[in-house]
Write a protein that holds these residues in place. Structure first.
Motif, PDB file in Angstrom:
ATOM      1  N   LYS A  62      67.915 -20.853 -73.604  1.00  0.00           N
ATOM      2  CA  LYS A  62      69.247 -20.821 -72.991  1.00  0.00           C
ATOM      3  C   LYS A  62      69.961 -19.520 -73.332  1.00  0.00           C
ATOM      4  O   LYS A  62      70.742 -18.996 -72.552  1.00  0.00           O
ATOM      5  CB  LYS A  62      70.076 -22.002 -73.489  1.00  0.00           C
ATOM      6  N   GLN A  63      69.691 -19.004 -74.544  1.00  0.00           N
ATOM      7  CA  GLN A  63      70.316 -17.746 -74.943  1.00  0.00           C
ATOM      8  C   GLN A  63      69.497 -16.535 -74.505  1.00  0.00           C
ATOM      9  O   GLN A  63      69.794 -15.408 -74.891  1.00  0.00           O
ATOM     10  CB  GLN A  63      70.482 -17.721 -76.464  1.00  0.00           C
ATOM     11  N   GLY A  64      68.449 -16.790 -73.755  1.00  0.00           N
ATOM     12  CA  GLY A  64      67.629 -15.690 -73.276  1.00  0.00           C
ATOM     13  C   GLY A  64      66.631 -15.177 -74.297  1.00  0.00           C
ATOM     14  O   GLY A  64      65.975 -14.165 -74.086  1.00  0.00           O
ATOM     15  N   ASP A  65      66.514 -15.887 -75.414  1.00  0.00           N
ATOM     16  CA  ASP A  65      65.594 -15.445 -76.463  1.00  0.00           C
ATOM     17  C   ASP A  65      64.240 -16.128 -76.272  1.00  0.00           C
ATOM     18  O   ASP A  65      63.946 -17.136 -76.911  1.00  0.00           O
ATOM     19  CB  ASP A  65      66.190 -15.796 -77.833  1.00  0.00           C
ATOM     20  N   PHE A  66      63.430 -15.562 -75.390  1.00  0.00           N
ATOM     21  CA  PHE A  66      62.161 -16.210 -75.077  1.00  0.00           C
ATOM     22  C   PHE A  66      61.172 -16.072 -76.225  1.00  0.00           C
ATOM     23  O   PHE A  66      60.467 -17.018 -76.567  1.00  0.00           O
ATOM     24  CB  PHE A  66      61.562 -15.629 -73.789  1.00  0.00           C
ATOM     25  N   TYR A  67      61.161 -14.895 -76.833  1.00  0.00           N
ATOM     26  CA  TYR A  67      60.221 -14.711 -77.935  1.00  0.00           C
ATOM     27  C   TYR A  67      60.526 -15.688 -79.063  1.00  0.00           C
ATOM     28  O   TYR A  67      59.634 -16.356 -79.586  1.00  0.00           O
ATOM     29  CB  TYR A  67      60.265 -13.267 -78.461  1.00  0.00           C
ATOM     30  N   GLY A  68      61.811 -15.795 -79.399  1.00  0.00           N
ATOM     31  CA  GLY A  68      62.212 -16.685 -80.479  1.00  0.00           C
ATOM     32  C   GLY A  68      61.786 -18.121 -80.213  1.00  0.00           C
ATOM     33  O   GLY A  68      61.236 -18.797 -81.087  1.00  0.00           O
ATOM     34  N   GLY A  69      62.042 -18.587 -78.974  1.00  0.00           N
ATOM     35  CA  GLY A  69      61.696 -19.962 -78.627  1.00  0.00           C
ATOM     36  C   GLY A  69      60.205 -20.212 -78.717  1.00  0.00           C
ATOM     37  O   GLY A  69      59.764 -21.197 -79.308  1.00  0.00           O
ATOM     38  N   ILE A  70      59.437 -19.303 -78.136  1.00  0.00           N
ATOM     39  CA  ILE A  70      57.979 -19.479 -78.141  1.00  0.00           C
ATOM     40  C   ILE A  70      57.443 -19.385 -79.563  1.00  0.00           C
ATOM     41  O   ILE A  70      56.591 -20.173 -79.980  1.00  0.00           O
ATOM     42  CB  ILE A  70      57.312 -18.424 -77.228  1.00  0.00           C
ATOM     43  N   ASN A  71      57.987 -18.427 -80.299  1.00  0.00           N
ATOM     44  CA  ASN A  71      57.514 -18.215 -81.668  1.00  0.00           C
ATOM     45  C   ASN A  71      57.765 -19.452 -82.528  1.00  0.00           C
ATOM     46  O   ASN A  71      56.867 -19.934 -83.227  1.00  0.00           O
ATOM     47  CB  ASN A  71      58.244 -16.997 -82.257  1.00  0.00           C
ATOM     48  N   LYS A  72      58.993 -20.004 -82.420  1.00  0.00           N
ATOM     49  CA  LYS A  72      59.303 -21.195 -83.212  1.00  0.00           C
ATOM     50  C   LYS A  72      58.448 -22.375 -82.766  1.00  0.00           C
ATOM     51  O   LYS A  72      57.992 -23.180 -83.591  1.00  0.00           O
ATOM     52  CB  LYS A  72      60.790 -21.539 -83.080  1.00  0.00           C
ATOM     53  N   ALA A  73      58.237 -22.479 -81.445  1.00  0.00           N
ATOM     54  CA  ALA A  73      57.431 -23.593 -80.932  1.00  0.00           C
ATOM     55  C   ALA A  73      56.006 -23.525 -81.474  1.00  0.00           C
ATOM     56  O   ALA A  73      55.441 -24.538 -81.889  1.00  0.00           O
ATOM     57  CB  ALA A  73      57.420 -23.576 -79.408  1.00  0.00           C
ATOM     58  N   THR A  74      55.438 -22.301 -81.499  1.00  0.00           N
ATOM     59  CA  THR A  74      54.070 -22.193 -82.016  1.00  0.00           C
ATOM     60  C   THR A  74      54.040 -22.577 -83.490  1.00  0.00           C
ATOM     61  O   THR A  74      53.116 -23.250 -83.939  1.00  0.00           O
ATOM     62  CB  THR A  74      53.502 -20.770 -81.847  1.00  0.00           C
ATOM     63  N   ASP A  75      55.096 -22.172 -84.240  1.00  0.00           N
ATOM     64  CA  ASP A  75      55.140 -22.547 -85.662  1.00  0.00           C
ATOM     65  C   ASP A  75      55.151 -24.053 -85.825  1.00  0.00           C
ATOM     66  O   ASP A  75      54.394 -24.612 -86.632  1.00  0.00           O
ATOM     67  CB  ASP A  75      56.387 -21.952 -86.331  1.00  0.00           C
ATOM     68  N   THR A  76      56.022 -24.713 -85.038  1.00  0.00           N
ATOM     69  CA  THR A  76      56.121 -26.171 -85.147  1.00  0.00           C
ATOM     70  C   THR A  76      54.793 -26.827 -84.795  1.00  0.00           C
ATOM     71  O   THR A  76      54.317 -27.721 -85.500  1.00  0.00           O
ATOM     72  CB  THR A  76      57.214 -26.691 -84.191  1.00  0.00           C
ATOM     73  N   LEU A  77      54.208 -26.378 -83.677  1.00  0.00           N
ATOM     74  CA  LEU A  77      52.961 -26.991 -83.225  1.00  0.00           C
ATOM     75  C   LEU A  77      51.848 -26.770 -84.241  1.00  0.00           C
ATOM     76  O   LEU A  77      51.044 -27.663 -84.520  1.00  0.00           O
ATOM     77  CB  LEU A  77      52.550 -26.424 -81.861  1.00  0.00           C
ATOM     78  N   MET A  78      51.824 -25.555 -84.823  1.00  0.00           N
ATOM     79  CA  MET A  78      50.787 -25.267 -85.812  1.00  0.00           C
ATOM     80  C   MET A  78      50.952 -26.177 -87.023  1.00  0.00           C
ATOM     81  O   MET A  78      49.964 -26.666 -87.576  1.00  0.00           O
ATOM     82  CB  MET A  78      50.839 -23.787 -86.224  1.00  0.00           C
ATOM     83  N   GLY A  79      52.215 -26.410 -87.394  1.00  0.00           N
ATOM     84  CA  GLY A  79      52.459 -27.319 -88.505  1.00  0.00           C
ATOM     85  C   GLY A  79      51.949 -28.714 -88.205  1.00  0.00           C
ATOM     86  O   GLY A  79      51.348 -29.368 -89.056  1.00  0.00           O
ATOM     87  N   LEU A  80      52.170 -29.161 -86.961  1.00  0.00           N
ATOM     88  CA  LEU A  80      51.720 -30.500 -86.573  1.00  0.00           C
ATOM     89  C   LEU A  80      50.198 -30.580 -86.575  1.00  0.00           C
ATOM     90  O   LEU A  80      49.613 -31.566 -87.025  1.00  0.00           O
ATOM     91  CB  LEU A  80      52.250 -30.845 -85.184  1.00  0.00           C
ATOM     92  N   VAL A  81      49.566 -29.526 -86.053  1.00  0.00           N
ATOM     93  CA  VAL A  81      48.100 -29.536 -86.002  1.00  0.00           C
ATOM     94  C   VAL A  81      47.534 -29.500 -87.413  1.00  0.00           C
ATOM     95  O   VAL A  81      46.517 -30.133 -87.704  1.00  0.00           O
ATOM     96  CB  VAL A  81      47.572 -28.345 -85.175  1.00  0.00           C
ATOM     97  N   ASN A  82      48.230 -28.778 -88.300  1.00  0.00           N
ATOM     98  CA  ASN A  82      47.747 -28.686 -89.682  1.00  0.00           C
ATOM     99  C   ASN A  82      47.679 -30.037 -90.354  1.00  0.00           C
ATOM    100  O   ASN A  82      46.860 -30.254 -91.243  1.00  0.00           O
ATOM    101  CB  ASN A  82      48.658 -27.763 -90.495  1.00  0.00           C
ATOM    102  N   GLY A  83      48.547 -30.961 -89.938  1.00  0.00           N
ATOM    103  CA  GLY A  83      48.533 -32.292 -90.524  1.00  0.00           C
ATOM    104  C   GLY A  83      47.374 -33.132 -90.044  1.00  0.00           C
ATOM    105  O   GLY A  83      47.095 -34.180 -90.587  1.00  0.00           O
ATOM    106  N   GLU A  84      46.707 -32.663 -89.005  1.00  0.00           N
ATOM    107  CA  GLU A  84      45.628 -33.453 -88.410  1.00  0.00           C
ATOM    108  C   GLU A  84      44.295 -33.045 -89.006  1.00  0.00           C
ATOM    109  O   GLU A  84      44.033 -31.880 -89.239  1.00  0.00           O
ATOM    110  CB  GLU A  84      45.618 -33.210 -86.891  1.00  0.00           C
ATOM    111  N   LYS A  85      43.469 -34.054 -89.230  1.00  0.00           N
ATOM    112  CA  LYS A  85      42.131 -33.761 -89.743  1.00  0.00           C
ATOM    113  C   LYS A  85      41.247 -33.357 -88.584  1.00  0.00           C
ATOM    114  O   LYS A  85      40.995 -34.146 -87.682  1.00  0.00           O
ATOM    115  CB  LYS A  85      41.560 -35.013 -90.409  1.00  0.00           C
ATOM    116  N   LEU A  86      40.791 -32.119 -88.621  1.00  0.00           N
ATOM    117  CA  LEU A  86      39.895 -31.661 -87.567  1.00  0.00           C
ATOM    118  C   LEU A  86      38.643 -31.124 -88.227  1.00  0.00           C
ATOM    119  O   LEU A  86      38.631 -30.832 -89.416  1.00  0.00           O
ATOM    120  CB  LEU A  86      40.545 -30.542 -86.749  1.00  0.00           C
TER     121      LEU A  86
END
Lengths: 292, 199
Positions: free
Chosen positions: A143-167
């Motif tokens: 919404k603030q036009g910060d696309f890099y920030g949004g994508i970057n934070k999203a990847t961090d969150t998703l990576m954290g979630l994947v890290n909790g999974e046993k693969l």
């Protein structure tokens, strides 16, 4: 009879191909997968792209699952879900059988985004969590036009979630052996010619062929992992090595082929450069869409 | 000597069989069953969500009885259906299945439209989570259905084209039903937008 069927099958295939081509003519094309971050809108600076790229690459090396980012201007006339599933079907993010790929898709002018989650990660990232990532992490930044920030934070969150999974751990070399049919066929022929010629000249034609079949079969077992298929490959290698001298009339002695060339080139090239390709992961439409 | 001829004949027959698409039918048949199971899975997933969804909506929108009853009825109809892989070989049962699922789809979408009128409901975290799950499931159903349609297309083409159709006839392989657009009438009628006057 059989050739007849073959031609009719070929005709059907060609028709099908044309049919699908026509169908997809007006739709937004799927960009070819070369890097983990694909931006068709010049929203991200090249610096930001390479930072994201490095982060996602490190994550793949460590955890094994593949996350990719795609920013397109628009997905019209399709809905973002339809386009997204086409992209992941073409890109095949994530490892085969693990199906641990994630696509973060942003349609900038449509003001829509989607997190497409591979089959294997639907437990770690259920739809409602994906929805929250898009509405609570990405949307405010976008919404603030910060696309890099949004994508970057999203990847961090998703990576954290994947890290909790046993693969399954990532393969030691990190670069999976990604062999298409053409590749393996070429490897097979080269292997037979080199090893076969070498062993035939030492052990005689028959035993040489037998030894070659053993080696080729063993190697293919190592690569393919299925015993039945590799026995078949071994038999093929035996027959091929036996008839090889008649195919290549002049090379009976095999002196011109030195040993040591087997396969090395084929494997090395896939590990050397920096290109990125999907590992064969499967998607079934999991994830969530959002807007901003 | 006779035996050898017999063996040769059998081998030839077998080769011929695979040449006539019999083996092809086997794998295509299995594939279509697999993609059908995926469709069923996703429909089941949706049916499992419905009771929770109805409960949450009830808490905020008690007097939307009509829609809530529609959803519950459609859900129980779907739940009471005998769904087996053999359903695929019975076009009528398939049509009934599709109709029942279509009814649930439209009842659910009506419920979602109605819920827009209740700000408290929309703000409820439980409802939002269920909404996200429902959206995801609907999308999965679409994907599974599309993949099923693709698989069935290949299967039906194989069965109908010459000369495999002779083999198919001999072994009793029939074409399988595919999904159609559910409510053609509803789609061709433009939606009316109604401002203000609520019922």
């Amino acid at each position: 009879m059989i050739t007849h069927i073959k031609t009719s099958l070929l005709a059907v295939c060609t028709l099908l191909l044309f049919a699908t081509c026509n169908l997809h003519a007006e739709l937004v094309a799927i960009p070819s997968l070369q890097t983990r971050v694909t931006d068709l809108t010049q929203t991200l600076t090249s610096d930001q792209q390479s930072q994201l790229e490095a982060k996602l690459k490190a994550f793949e090396l460590e955890k094994g699952s593949q996350i990719a980012v795609l920013v397109v201007p628009s997905t019209k006339p399709e809905e973002i879900e339809q386009y997204s599933i086409r992209v992941v079907e073409a890109w095949k993010l994530g490892r085969e059988k693990q199906d641990d790929g994630i696509l973060i898709l942003v349609a900038k002018n449509d003001h829509k985004m989607r997190i497409e989650v591979g089959r294997g990660l639907e437990g770690a990232i259920p739809d409602l969590i994906a929805k929250r990532v898009s509405s609570e992490v990405m949307s405010p930044s976008f919404k603030q036009g910060d696309f890099y920030g949004g994508i970057n934070k999203a990847t961090d969150t998703l990576m954290g979630l994947v890290n909790g999974e046993k693969l399954a751990p990532p393969p030691p070399q990190a670069n999976h052996v990604n062999m298409g049919f053409d590749n393996s066929l070429a490897l097979f022929v080269i292997g037979c010619v080199v090893v076969g010629a070498f062993l035939s000249s030492i052990l005689g034609r028959f035993f040489g062929a037998g030894a070659t079949a053993g080696i080729i079969g063993g190697v293919s077992w190592f690569i393919l992992g299925t015993l039945g298929m590799s026995i078949f490959v071994g038999i093929m290698a035996f027959v091929f090595t036996l008839i090889m001298p008649y195919l290549f009339d002049g090379t009976r002695g095999g002196g011109t082929y030195s040993s040591g060339g087997f396969g090395g080139g084929g494997f090395g090239s896939s590990g050397g450069n920096d290109s990125f390709s999907g590992g064969g992961g499967d998607f079934s439409g999991g994830g969530a869409s959002g807007d901003w | 000597m006779q035996k050898i001829y017999l063996k040769l004949f059998t081998v030839l027959l077998l080769l011929n069989l695979s040449g006539c698409g019999y083996n092809n039918f086997q794998s295509l048949d299995e594939e279509s069953k697999a993609s059908w199971s995926e469709v069923l899975n996703q429909y089941q997933r949706r049916a499992d969500l419905v009771p929770n969804l109805v409960n949450v909506v009830k808490g905020y929108a008690e007097h939307e009885k009509e829609v809530l009853t529609q959803v519950t009825e459609a859900r129980s109809k779907v739940g009471s259906m005998q769904v087996t892989p053999e359903l695929l070989n019975d076009p009528e049962a398939f049509a009934r299945f599709q109709a029942a699922q279509g009814q649930l789809t439209s009842a659910l979408s009506r419920l979602m439209v109605v819920s827009e009128n209740y700000p408290n409901l929309k703000a409820d975290q439980g409802f939002r989570d269920l909404q996200a799950q429902l959206e995801g499931t609907e999308n999965r159903i679409t994907v599974a259905r599309n993949r099923y349609i693709e698989t069935i297309k290949v299967y039906n083409i194989a069965i109908r084209s010459f000369p495999q159709n002779l083999t198919a006839m001999m072994f009793g392989y029939k074409t399988k039903p595919s999904f159609t657009v559910e409510n053609e009438k509803a789609i061709s009628v433009a939606p009316t937008v109604n401002f203000g006057d609520k019922k």
